[in-house]
Motif scaffolding. Structure first.
Motif, PDB file in Angstrom:
ATOM      1  N   ALA A  99      12.069  27.767 -23.142  1.00 24.18           N
ATOM      2  CA  ALA A  99      12.451  27.133 -21.593  1.00 24.18           C
ATOM      3  C   ALA A  99      11.425  26.402 -21.228  1.00 24.18           C
ATOM      4  N   LEU A 100      10.028  26.779 -21.537  1.00 23.90           N
ATOM      5  CA  LEU A 100       9.036  26.183 -20.951  1.00 23.90           C
ATOM      6  C   LEU A 100       8.628  24.501 -21.781  1.00 23.90           C
ATOM      7  N   ALA A 101       9.078  24.644 -23.008  1.00 22.84           N
ATOM      8  CA  ALA A 101       9.077  23.328 -23.817  1.00 22.84           C
ATOM      9  C   ALA A 101      10.268  22.536 -23.362  1.00 22.84           C
ATOM     10  N   ASP A 102      11.475  23.034 -22.850  1.00 20.28           N
ATOM     11  CA  ASP A 102      12.211  22.012 -22.230  1.00 20.28           C
ATOM     12  C   ASP A 102      11.833  21.521 -20.883  1.00 20.28           C
ATOM     13  N   ARG A 103      11.223  22.175 -20.269  1.00 18.44           N
ATOM     14  CA  ARG A 103      10.816  22.025 -18.877  1.00 18.44           C
ATOM     15  C   ARG A 103       9.471  20.557 -19.003  1.00 18.44           C
ATOM     16  N   ARG A 104       8.844  21.018 -20.142  1.00 15.24           N
ATOM     17  CA  ARG A 104       7.765  20.046 -20.215  1.00 15.24           C
ATOM     18  C   ARG A 104       8.481  18.711 -20.930  1.00 15.24           C
ATOM     19  N   ASP A 105       9.453  18.714 -21.502  1.00 11.98           N
ATOM     20  CA  ASP A 105       9.974  17.547 -22.017  1.00 11.98           C
ATOM     21  C   ASP A 105      10.624  16.655 -20.875  1.00 11.98           C
ATOM     22  N   ASP A 106      11.214  17.492 -19.743  1.00 13.42           N
ATOM     23  CA  ASP A 106      11.558  16.963 -18.592  1.00 13.42           C
ATOM     24  C   ASP A 106      10.526  16.160 -18.011  1.00 13.42           C
ATOM     25  N   LEU A 107       9.418  16.842 -18.011  1.00 19.26           N
ATOM     26  CA  LEU A 107       8.139  16.454 -17.202  1.00 19.26           C
ATOM     27  C   LEU A 107       7.509  15.211 -17.942  1.00 19.26           C
TER      28      LEU A 107
ATOM     29  N   ARG B 230       0.730  -1.168  -0.010  1.00 20.95           N
ATOM     30  CA  ARG B 230       0.073   0.026  -0.023  1.00 20.95           C
ATOM     31  C   ARG B 230       1.077   1.377  -0.119  1.00 20.95           C
ATOM     32  N   GLN B 231       1.872   1.315   0.649  1.00 22.23           N
ATOM     33  CA  GLN B 231       2.872   2.411   0.822  1.00 22.23           C
ATOM     34  C   GLN B 231       3.521   2.552  -0.384  1.00 22.23           C
ATOM     35  N   GLU B 232       3.936   1.591  -1.227  1.00 19.75           N
ATOM     36  CA  GLU B 232       4.765   1.819  -2.389  1.00 19.75           C
ATOM     37  C   GLU B 232       3.801   2.202  -3.361  1.00 19.75           C
ATOM     38  N   LEU B 233       2.630   1.378  -3.573  1.00 17.11           N
ATOM     39  CA  LEU B 233       1.499   2.172  -4.410  1.00 17.11           C
ATOM     40  C   LEU B 233       1.364   3.610  -4.125  1.00 17.11           C
ATOM     41  N   SER B 234       0.920   3.867  -2.985  1.00 17.69           N
ATOM     42  CA  SER B 234       0.571   5.425  -2.804  1.00 17.69           C
ATOM     43  C   SER B 234       1.802   6.446  -3.213  1.00 17.69           C
ATOM     44  N   GLN B 235       2.920   5.970  -2.899  1.00 22.47           N
ATOM     45  CA  GLN B 235       4.133   6.870  -3.097  1.00 22.47           C
ATOM     46  C   GLN B 235       4.241   6.899  -4.818  1.00 22.47           C
ATOM     47  N   ALA B 236       3.875   5.809  -5.287  1.00 21.80           N
ATOM     48  CA  ALA B 236       3.754   5.888  -6.835  1.00 21.80           C
ATOM     49  C   ALA B 236       2.670   6.798  -7.512  1.00 21.80           C
ATOM     50  N   TRP B 237       1.640   6.856  -6.959  1.00 21.12           N
ATOM     51  CA  TRP B 237       0.231   7.296  -6.934  1.00 21.12           C
ATOM     52  C   TRP B 237       0.462   8.760  -7.037  1.00 21.12           C
ATOM     53  N   ILE B 238       0.976   9.292  -5.963  1.00 17.48           N
ATOM     54  CA  ILE B 238       1.281  10.377  -5.479  1.00 17.48           C
ATOM     55  C   ILE B 238       2.028  11.152  -6.414  1.00 17.48           C
ATOM     56  N   LEU B 239       3.188  10.530  -6.608  1.00 14.62           N
ATOM     57  CA  LEU B 239       4.166  10.883  -7.687  1.00 14.62           C
ATOM     58  C   LEU B 239       3.376  11.364  -9.154  1.00 14.62           C
ATOM     59  N   ALA B 240       2.572  10.210  -9.448  1.00 11.73           N
ATOM     60  CA  ALA B 240       2.012  10.494 -10.905  1.00 11.73           C
ATOM     61  C   ALA B 240       1.095  11.750 -10.610  1.00 11.73           C
ATOM     62  N   GLN B 241       0.293  11.649  -9.921  1.00  9.28           N
ATOM     63  CA  GLN B 241      -0.846  12.711  -9.796  1.00  9.28           C
ATOM     64  C   GLN B 241       0.047  14.216  -9.668  1.00  9.28           C
ATOM     65  N   ALA B 242       1.120  14.394  -8.920  1.00  8.83           N
ATOM     66  CA  ALA B 242       1.600  15.501  -8.969  1.00  8.83           C
ATOM     67  C   ALA B 242       2.372  15.857 -10.259  1.00  8.83           C
ATOM     68  N   ILE B 243       2.907  14.920 -11.084  1.00  5.80           N
ATOM     69  CA  ILE B 243       3.313  15.174 -12.116  1.00  5.80           C
ATOM     70  C   ILE B 243       2.180  15.779 -13.335  1.00  5.80           C
ATOM     71  N   GLU B 244       1.117  15.035 -13.142  1.00  6.96           N
ATOM     72  CA  GLU B 244      -0.036  15.504 -13.956  1.00  6.96           C
ATOM     73  C   GLU B 244      -0.448  16.920 -13.747  1.00  6.96           C
ATOM     74  N   GLN B 245      -0.198  17.272 -12.537  1.00  8.31           N
ATOM     75  CA  GLN B 245      -0.924  18.862 -12.017  1.00  8.31           C
ATOM     76  C   GLN B 245       0.225  19.593 -12.512  1.00  8.31           C
ATOM     77  N   ARG B 246       1.678  19.383 -12.209  1.00 11.88           N
ATOM     78  CA  ARG B 246       2.722  20.266 -13.188  1.00 11.88           C
ATOM     79  C   ARG B 246       2.432  20.459 -14.523  1.00 11.88           C
ATOM     80  N   ASP B 247       2.247  19.119 -15.212  1.00 11.32           N
ATOM     81  CA  ASP B 247       1.956  19.404 -16.617  1.00 11.32           C
ATOM     82  C   ASP B 247       1.061  20.405 -16.924  1.00 11.32           C
ATOM     83  N   GLU B 248      -0.183  20.400 -16.238  1.00 22.07           N
ATOM     84  CA  GLU B 248      -1.276  21.060 -16.591  1.00 22.07           C
ATOM     85  C   GLU B 248      -0.736  22.654 -16.448  1.00 22.07           C
TER      86      GLU B 248
END
Length: 437
Positions: A215-223, A158-176
């Motif tokens: 610069a924004l395009a580079d950041r989005r590629d990293d994301l 549960r902890q490992e899944l939660s960490q992966a889930w939280i990271l994936a959701q945070a990345i989606e928010q940054r991408d938006e």
């Protein structure tokens, strides 16, 4: 905070409404029919994509986890072995020939010598009762240990899944956020030619805007790279459904830190030690039972020649543990030391997890304070600065560099808020994975 317009004053106002041309009834009907098809198609296209809920993901992870499957098989194996614990060993059947003459006048004869017998015997070993009771207790403790290990592994999953889930959701928010920034940058570039022609903007402003876009395009590629990694981590747990939209979150803190401290003995790792200690105690008692010795009985049927008659024998055999100081005592002492080792390990692990709880509580308090400060003051300050820079630029009193710098500050503030919230959720997920509900 999306900045709605970068055009000159008055450019964002709606265009004047024009009078609609008159159409015939037939044309009007055709328009309505076409509109109905468009609305139907839009309705189909607007259906939300299939989403994956966190609870569903957790169920999938448990169902398809090889580690969970392995531990369940260990429980089945221990439960099966428990059924044989404490039972008597299998009896032994012996067949033999006794007192067979190989010399003299009666050599190689089965009937002329009265002592010659064909022997059939059944023997049963009987371990002492204390030893069998210890074996039963050890088998029960082994099942309990495997069950505790399964509960611990489920919490770890549960902890490992939660960490992966939280990271994936945070990345989606940054991408938006980055997507919105790129849209705003393009909107700024689209209005730049008119401004330059009208003298309200310098020619270099367009270059500055294009540099920001790069610069924004580079950041989005990293994301995008980070998103692929995050989805790959999720795929380990939920398979092909890792590409779906993620809905829900691991949840809030289920217990207060004070409750976690008071229930530290139920920690996933510590909860295994009572069963391990019960196994060690059973080993101690089994070693102590060796001092009492075991016994066995045997019954035998001896067949002789017809003129002599058959015979039946019965005997009982006892172990004589007369060297206990050299044999049984050292073994018992070794088992007792193992039990003491487990008790010391449990105490050390308890102290370690209490410290981790204190560290987690301090980290959670700091994150809560930072998030509250950022939401109440930091965001407002960054947004206010961006609005002032935009107003000055639209009034031809400022340059585009100040606008972009202020807008970048808004972006960084939003990114930091996402990071802080992800860190807080990760700490909460870690604390929620300490004790099984």
């Amino acid at each position: 905070m999306p900045i709605s317009c970068f055009g000159a004053p008055g450019e964002c106002l709606a265009a004047p409404r024009r009078a609609a041309p008159r159409v015939s009834a037939r044309t009007h009907t055709l328009h309505l029919t076409a509109l109905a098809f468009v609305l139907a198609a839009t309705g189909l296209a607007s259906n939300p994509a299939r989403a994956l809920e966190f609870g569903e993901a957790l169920d999938l992870a448990e169902q398809h986890s090889p580690r969970i499957t392995a531990l369940r098989l260990q429980i089945d194996a221990a439960s099966s072995a428990q059924k044989s614990a404490g039972t008597l060993p299998d009896p032994k059947l012996s067949v033999g020939l006794e007192n067979f003459p190989i010399s003299g006048m009666d050599r190689f004869s089965l009937s002329r010598e009265s002592m010659t017998m064909q022997r059939l015997a059944l023997m049963q070993e009987v371990p002492n009762r204390a030893k069998r009771d210890a074996q039963i207790a050890g088998a029960q403790a082994r099942v309990a240990r495997e069950s505790a290990a399964l509960a611990s592994q489920r919490l770890a999953l549960r902890q490992e899944l939660s960490q992966a889930w939280i990271l994936a959701q945070a990345i989606e928010q940054r991408d938006e956020l980055l997507a919105e920034m790129l849209t705003q940058n393009q909107r700024l570039q689209d209005t730049m030619a008119v401004r330059i022609a009208g003298g309200s903007a310098a020619a270099g402003d367009l270059l500055v805007a294009r540099q920001e876009a790069l610069a924004l395009a580079d950041r989005r590629d990293d994301l995008q790279r980070d998103r692929a990694r995050a989805r790959s981590a999720l795929r380990r747990w939920v398979g092909t459904r890792a590409t779906e939209q993620l809905q829900g979150a691991p949840g809030p803190l289920s217990r207060t830190v004070e409750q976690l401290r008071s229930e530290v003995s139920r920690h996933a790792e510590i909860a295994q030690y009572p069963a391990m200690q019960a196994m060690a105690l059973a080993d101690v008692r089994e070693a102590q039972a060796q001092a009492s010795g075991d016994w066995s009985w045997e019954i035998a049927y001896s067949r002789r020649a017809r003129q002599w008659g058959d015979m039946v024998s019965f005997q009982v055999t006892f172990d004589l543990p007369w060297q206990q100081e050299r044999r049984q005592a050292p073994q018992t002492r070794a088992k007792q030391i193992e039990l003491q080792r487990l008790e010391a390990e449990q105490e050390d692990l308890t102290r370690k997890h209490l410290q981790e709880l204190d560290d987690g509580a301090a980290e959670l308090a700091a994150l809560d304070s930072q998030i509250e400060r950022l939401q109440s003051s930091g965001m407002k300050l960054a947004q206010g600065r961006a609005e002032l820079a935009l107003s000055s630029y639209q009034a031809a009193k400022g340059d585009v560099g100040a606008v972009l710098a202020a807008r970048t500050q808004v972006l960084e503030t939003q990114m930091r808020l996402i990071d802080l919230q992800a860190q807080r959720n990760a700490v909460i997920a870690r604390l929620n994975s300490l004790i099984a509900d």
